[in-house]
Design an enzyme around this catalytic site. Structure first.
Site, PDB file in Angstrom:
ATOM      1  N   CYS A  54     -19.399   1.762   8.643  1.00 58.86           N
ATOM      2  CA  CYS A  54     -18.732   1.083   9.750  1.00 58.86           C
ATOM      3  C   CYS A  54     -17.502   1.924  10.040  1.00 58.86           C
ATOM      4  O   CYS A  54     -16.616   2.034   9.188  1.00 58.86           O
ATOM      5  CB  CYS A  54     -18.363  -0.335   9.310  1.00 58.86           C
ATOM      6  SG  CYS A  54     -17.196  -1.142  10.412  1.00 58.86           S
TER       7      CYS A  54
ATOM      8  N   CYS B  42       0.406   0.020  10.322  1.00 52.80           N
ATOM      9  CA  CYS B  42      -0.063  -0.992   9.368  1.00 52.80           C
ATOM     10  C   CYS B  42       1.067  -1.783   8.705  1.00 52.80           C
ATOM     11  O   CYS B  42       1.965  -1.210   8.082  1.00 52.80           O
ATOM     12  CB  CYS B  42      -0.930  -0.324   8.295  1.00 52.80           C
ATOM     13  SG  CYS B  42      -1.684  -1.531   7.186  1.00 52.80           S
TER      14      CYS B  42
ATOM     15  N   CYS C 192       0.382   4.757   7.038  1.00 47.22           N
ATOM     16  CA  CYS C 192      -0.266   4.545   8.344  1.00 47.22           C
ATOM     17  C   CYS C 192       0.709   3.766   9.237  1.00 47.22           C
ATOM     18  O   CYS C 192       1.082   2.634   8.909  1.00 47.22           O
ATOM     19  CB  CYS C 192      -1.578   3.783   8.165  1.00 47.22           C
ATOM     20  SG  CYS C 192      -2.614   4.481   6.854  1.00 47.22           S
TER      21      CYS C 192
ATOM     22  N   CYS D  13     -16.479  -9.445   5.337  1.00 49.19           N
ATOM     23  CA  CYS D  13     -15.820  -8.147   5.163  1.00 49.19           C
ATOM     24  C   CYS D  13     -14.562  -8.329   4.329  1.00 49.19           C
ATOM     25  O   CYS D  13     -13.663  -9.085   4.712  1.00 49.19           O
ATOM     26  CB  CYS D  13     -15.402  -7.571   6.509  1.00 49.19           C
ATOM     27  SG  CYS D  13     -16.707  -7.564   7.733  1.00 49.19           S
TER      28      CYS D  13
ATOM     29  N   CYS E  21     -19.520  -6.268   3.634  1.00 50.92           N
ATOM     30  CA  CYS E  21     -18.809  -5.048   4.020  1.00 50.92           C
ATOM     31  C   CYS E  21     -17.504  -5.006   3.239  1.00 50.92           C
ATOM     32  O   CYS E  21     -16.880  -6.048   3.030  1.00 50.92           O
ATOM     33  CB  CYS E  21     -18.527  -5.098   5.519  1.00 50.92           C
ATOM     34  SG  CYS E  21     -17.573  -3.686   6.105  1.00 50.92           S
TER      35      CYS E  21
ATOM     36  N   CYS F 120       0.831  -1.213   0.000  1.00 51.12           N
ATOM     37  CA  CYS F 120       0.000   0.000   0.000  1.00 51.12           C
ATOM     38  C   CYS F 120       0.865   1.263   0.000  1.00 51.12           C
ATOM     39  O   CYS F 120       1.882   1.347   0.676  1.00 51.12           O
ATOM     40  CB  CYS F 120      -0.912  -0.015   1.226  1.00 51.12           C
ATOM     41  SG  CYS F 120      -2.044   1.390   1.286  1.00 51.12           S
TER      42      CYS F 120
ATOM     43  N   ARG G 139     -18.049  -3.463  17.701  1.00 49.35           N
ATOM     44  CA  ARG G 139     -17.274  -4.674  17.351  1.00 49.35           C
ATOM     45  C   ARG G 139     -15.953  -4.704  18.116  1.00 49.35           C
ATOM     46  O   ARG G 139     -15.130  -3.805  17.970  1.00 49.35           O
ATOM     47  CB  ARG G 139     -17.032  -4.695  15.838  1.00 49.35           C
ATOM     48  CG  ARG G 139     -16.425  -5.993  15.317  1.00 49.35           C
ATOM     49  CD  ARG G 139     -16.567  -6.105  13.801  1.00 49.35           C
ATOM     50  NE  ARG G 139     -17.956  -6.044  13.409  1.00 49.35           N
ATOM     51  CZ  ARG G 139     -18.500  -5.087  12.649  1.00 49.35           C
ATOM     52  NH1 ARG G 139     -17.756  -4.138  12.144  1.00 49.35           N
ATOM     53  NH2 ARG G 139     -19.782  -5.094  12.374  1.00 49.35           N
TER      54      ARG G 139
END
Ligand code: SAM
Ligand code: DTB
Ligand code: SF4
Length: 337
Positions: free
Chosen positions: A184, A54, A51, A91, A124, A47, A256
């Protein structure tokens, strides 16, 4: 809910806070139900974003090996297996900054969603940034909820991510809501933030109109190679307090209990359920990190006398087209995988 209100609740003695959140929970939800959601990373690693928590960012030297977008037939196999194992929500996550209309990969994802949505689970996706056009197409393809977390407060966000902004995140959420998908949206505890940051995040999330359909509360799983690799774990009582606040501030959301359950004892998870959590990621793997074994989760759910939640009918995938065969090419798909 305002910051002041959240702050006064947070300062209550622990038992008083969870008594209050329990009361809100029981008013809005069956007392002993838990939603089981299966996660699948359909595009792992590589990616562009930075972040700092991550493992999938290409900027850090982590254990994650970048992969291409998974083939639809493999995703369908995993989705069917998830349904078989009792999940009512599937998801799919992709390690992308976002998706754009007119690109081949977006078309591929829409095609995947169309087929997964025919399985009758809530669908999702979390694909990063989307504009109004992309959001509309995702909705039409059968997405019921779009996951896009704020992760922390606006003030702390630039310490965690520099390649996109808090406002970019909010714009995506607006586009998702305008297209009629459920949102979400939650965050991560343990990014070096203060309690104030956590409450500010909940203030923003609870101010969405409409409020989010679900709120994932992740605890940082420190990933080797990322700038957050050495962060200290979060105190379990802080996790419970934040869950209690989320339950009170966003009463109709599924709260969640997300990443980080491998570090929580059964007793700690039980406290989280008591305080208002009513959804978990179910399956041995999250996106790249570990999650408790299915057998362990089922044993805990059974021990507590809890039952798995049925899919939300309002958000269920559209009824199958009568003109089409009911199980489209199921055997063909299995064979071509
Ligand atoms: N690329 C998309 C995005 O950023 O929205 C979707 C995938 S991203 C991995 C989804 C969410 O996973 C993040 O927003 C974050 O809340 C959570 N997450 C990622 N890594 C994590 C970690 N190491 N510990 C806890 N939560 C994590
Ligand atoms: C969310 O809030 N948590 C999930 C889901 N949404 C996509 C992701 C957790 C990821 C944990 C780290 C990993 O597996 O790499
Ligand atoms: Fe990319 Fe999402 Fe990971 Fe950020 S959280 S690096 S956008 S996959």
């Amino acid at each position: 809910m305002t910051y002041q209100e959240l702050d006064s609740l947070y300062r209550l003695p622990f038992f008083e806070l969870i008594q209050r959140s329990r009361a809100v929970h029981e008013k809005n939800w069956p007392a002993a139900e838990v939603q089981l959601c299966t996660l699948l990373s359909i595009k792992t690693g590589g990616c562009s974003e930075d972040c700092s928590y991550c493992a999938q960012s290409a900027r850090y030297n982590t254990d994650v090996v970048p992969e291409r977008l998974m083939e639809k037939c493999q995703i369908m196999e995993r989705a069917k297996a998830a349904r078989e194992s009792g999940s009512t929500r599937f998801c799919m996550g992709a390690a992308w900054r976002g998706v754009r209309e007119g690109t081949q990969r977006f078309e591929q994802v829409l095609d995947i969603i169309r087929d997964v949505s025919e399985l009758g689970m809530e669908v999702c996706v979390t694909l990063g940034e989307v504009g109004p056009g992309e959001a509309q197409k995702l909705k039409e393809a059968g997405v019921t909820a779009y996951n896009h977390n704020l992760d922390t407060s606006r003030e702390h966000y630039p310490n965690i991510v520099t390649t996109h902004t808090y406002d970019d995140r909010l714009n995506t959420i607006r586009n998702v809501q305008d297209a009629g998908m459920s949102v979400c949206c939650g965050g991560i505890l343990g990014l070096g933030e203060s309690t104030e940051d956590r409450l500010k995040m909940l203030e923003v999330i609870s101010s969405f109109n409409p409020q989010p359909e679900s709120v994932p509360i992740n605890s940082l799983m420190p990933m080797p190679g990322t700038p957050m690799a050495e962060e200290q774990g979060v105190d379990v009582f802080d996790v419970v307090r934040i869950i209690a606040l989320a339950r009170i501030a966003i009463p109709k959301a599924k709260v969640r209990l997300s990443a980080g359950r491998t570090n929580l004892s059964e007793e700690a998870q039980t406290l989280c359920f008591f305080a208002g959590a009513n959804s978990i990621f179910y399956g041995d793997k999250l996106l790249t990190a570990k999650n408790p074994a299915v057998e362990k989760d089922l044993a805990l759910i059974d021990k507590l006398g809890m039952t798995p939640q049925q899919p939300n009918r309002d958000q269920a995938a559209p009824a199958p087209d009568e003109a089409k065969p009911l199980e489209p090419a199921a055997t063909q798909e299995a064979a071509s995988c």
